[in-house]
Design an enzyme around this catalytic site. Structure first.
Site, short mmCIF file in Angstrom:
data_model
loop_
_atom_site.label_atom_id
_atom_site.label_comp_id
_atom_site.label_asym_id
_atom_site.label_seq_id
_atom_site.Cartn_x
_atom_site.Cartn_y
_atom_site.Cartn_z
N SER A 59 -9.70 1.42 2.61
CA SER A 59 -8.85 2.19 1.72
C SER A 59 -7.76 1.38 1.03
O SER A 59 -7.17 1.87 0.06
CB SER A 59 -8.19 3.32 2.52
N SER B 299 -9.86 -0.88 6.82
CA SER B 299 -9.26 -0.75 5.49
C SER B 299 -8.51 -1.95 4.95
O SER B 299 -8.14 -1.95 3.78
CB SER B 299 -8.33 0.45 5.46
N LYS C 249 0.85 -1.20 0.00
CA LYS C 249 0.00 0.00 0.00
C LYS C 249 0.88 1.25 0.00
O LYS C 249 1.93 1.27 0.67
CB LYS C 249 -0.90 -0.04 1.24
N1 GLN Z 1 -13.38 3.58 5.99
C1 GLN Z 1 -12.77 4.09 7.19
C2 GLN Z 1 -12.46 5.55 7.03
O1 GLN Z 1 -12.82 6.08 6.05
C3 GLN Z 1 -11.57 3.28 7.53
C4 GLN Z 1 -10.37 3.65 6.77
C5 GLN Z 1 -9.15 2.91 7.21
O2 GLN Z 1 -9.22 1.89 7.88
N2 GLN Z 1 -8.02 3.46 6.85
O3 GLN Z 1 -11.87 6.16 7.85
#
Ligand code: GLN
Length: 487
Positions: free
Chosen positions: A144, A168, A69
């Site tokens: 994400s 994410s 990532k």
């Molecule tokens: N969907 C969550 C957010 O928008 C989690 C994102 C994540 O785990 N980085 O914050």
């Protein structure tokens, strides 16, 4: 079967038997990227031939190309969190997990697309545009870590690394039909992970099956003096927890998780999964996590507060992008900060900076941030209480299957609400895994989430492995088609 379609452990067996070579594996993975990444768009940067030099002394002992990532620092390689504001930033050091992968002789295939600074659930908030779901190219891969999950599902990498602040790793794994594991807070070093919300962030594996997740966690887990939140506990060999037997384990089903909003197909897949594990000898009981209804609000206060403070450092001075003010005025420095942040951050990043700054500002701090922290403790206490009665908790990973690209971009609240099943896990610091547990009528994957006590990844692996060994969902392959009709 093509080499790039095999799991890491299958390839390791072939290597041991001298039935394949590093070059053959690299060719298969690079060939696949060449063939399909123009459609999937999982990667934002590729290592290409440089992959050869990532393994120790250029001699990869585990030639299993991994996708990373784009928020994990790789020395001298541009790393940007898919944000314009970090354009050109080349970290002067390797993240601890990158150093560990290099030492283990695992080459890096490339860096994957993500929501800017990991803010999102769909990979649409990336300065590079969205990644597409390999099961249906019209749909999001989740987020994400959508690029990492899509790369694994499309066989453009043997395995991948993601980060999980509120789901994410697990939610994109669920949307892409692969395995995604968020380890206990403190289990894997975050040194070199570009911070989103420091009290929630964890790094973890995204893989084709549970065995690969155990192998990858073995490589990356462990205490690191460079990360003060990493915990100095011995790391067990997780592959020893891959036991196809769950007799005597008690699993809790939280009643608050099966309410309106859950897709009937997701619900049905959950019910069948419970039956599978029951047949394998697990015992089930209904449990209660009474503060679940406050989880989304609490998470979006705590996470945005920490994010706004972590992102304050991007001002055009030390990292990446610097825009010169259009005119030279007395306040040239302020203008430079403003221009850089205005052009550098995308809409969602700005929204979160504003929400978080508001929650932390004097006069509102007690009402929002402090209250959020108190409710977070109540949410964690719910988990502690449930774990006095059972060994694990079973839930869906997400209330729906992958949605269409563009479907939720104008409704951030709907996007936030879809994190309901994953965020309490981060607020509580416990580990959880998402494993494939079915498909919708439209052919989109569904994920099952298993949660255990802090530092009990072994029970997580045992349950996930037993489930996997008694089902075939993980064996299906994404076809990279765009179906005409998606609900
Ligand atoms: N969907 C969550 C957010 O928008 C989690 C994102 C994540 O785990 N980085 O914050």
């Amino acid at each position: 079967m093509k080499l790039n379609e095999l799991t890491a452990h299958e390839i390791l067996t072939l290597i041991k038997a001298k039935k394949t070579s590093a070059d053959e594996i690299y060719d298969a993975v690079l060939g696949r990227i060449d063939q399909c990444d123009k459609d999937v768009r999982a990667y934002v940067r590729l290592r290409g031939a440089q992959m050869d030099s990532d393994g120790a002394n250029g001699n990869a002992s585990q030639p299993l190309p991994i996708a990373i990532k784009d928020n994990i620092c790789i020395r001298d390689v541009e790393t940007t969190c898919c944000s314009r504001i970090l354009t050109g930033f080349k970290p002067p050091y390797d993240a601890t997990i990158i150093a560990k992968l290099k030492n283990a002789g695992v080459p890096i295939a490339g860096q994957t697309n993500m929501d800017e600074f990991a803010f999102g659930s769909s990979t649409e908030n990336s300065c590079h545009g969205p990644t597409r779901n390999p099961w249906n190219l019209a749909c999001v891969p989740g987020g994400s870590s959508g690029g990492s999950a899509a790369a694994v599902a499309a066989h453009e990498a043997i395995w991948a690394i993601g980060s999980d602040t509120g789901g994410s790793i697990r939610q994109p794994a669920s949307f892409c039909g692969v395995v995604g594991l968020k380890p206990t807070y403190g289990r894997v070093s975050r040194y070199g992970l570009i911070a989103f919300a420091s009290s929630l962030d964890q790094i973890g594996p995204i893989t084709k099956d549970v065995t690969d997740a155990a192998i990858l966690l073995n490589i990356i887990a462990g205490y690191d003096p460079k990360d003060s939140t990493s915990v100095d506990l011995p790391v067990p060999d997780y592959t020893r927890a891959l036991i196809n037997d769950v007799k005597g384990l008690t699993i809790g089903i939280p009643k608050e998780y099966f309410v309106e909003g859950i897709d009937p197909e997701v619900n049905a897949a959950m019910m069948s999964s419970i039956e599978v594990l029951k047949k394998c000898g697990a015992l089930f009981k209904e449990v209660s996590l009474p503060h679940t209804e406050y989880a989304v609000a609490t998470y979006y206060l705590v996470a945005t507060a920490e994010a706004s403070s972590n992102l304050a450092r991007y001002d055009g001075v030390q990292y990446g992008l610097r825009l010169q003010p259009s005119q030279v005025r007395k306040t040239a420095l302020m203008d430079m900060y403003e221009e850089t942040r205005d052009i550098g951050f995308g809409r969602e990043a700005k929204r979160r900076i504003m929400l978080g700054t508001y929650a932390l500002s004097s006069g509102y701090y007690d009402d929002y941030y402090l209250r959020g922290l108190k409710v977070r403790t109540l949410i964690k206490n719910d988990f502690d209480q449930v774990f006095t009665q059972c060994d694990a908790i079973l839930t869906p990973t997400a209330p729906t299957t992958a949605f269409k690209i563009g479907e939720k971009t104008n409704d951030p609240l709907a996007m936030y609400l879809s994190d309901i099943y994953t965020i309490s896990v981060n607020l509580s610091g416990v580990p959880a895994v998402s494993v494939p547990c079915g498909f919708s009528r439209e052919g989109l994957p569904i994920g099952l989430q298993i949660i255990t006590k802090p530092f009990d990844e072994e029970t997580l692996f045992r349950l996930a492995y037993t489930y996997e060994q008694n089902t075939d969902w993980h064996k299906r392959k994404a076809e990279l088609k765009t179906y005409a009709k998606v609900k």
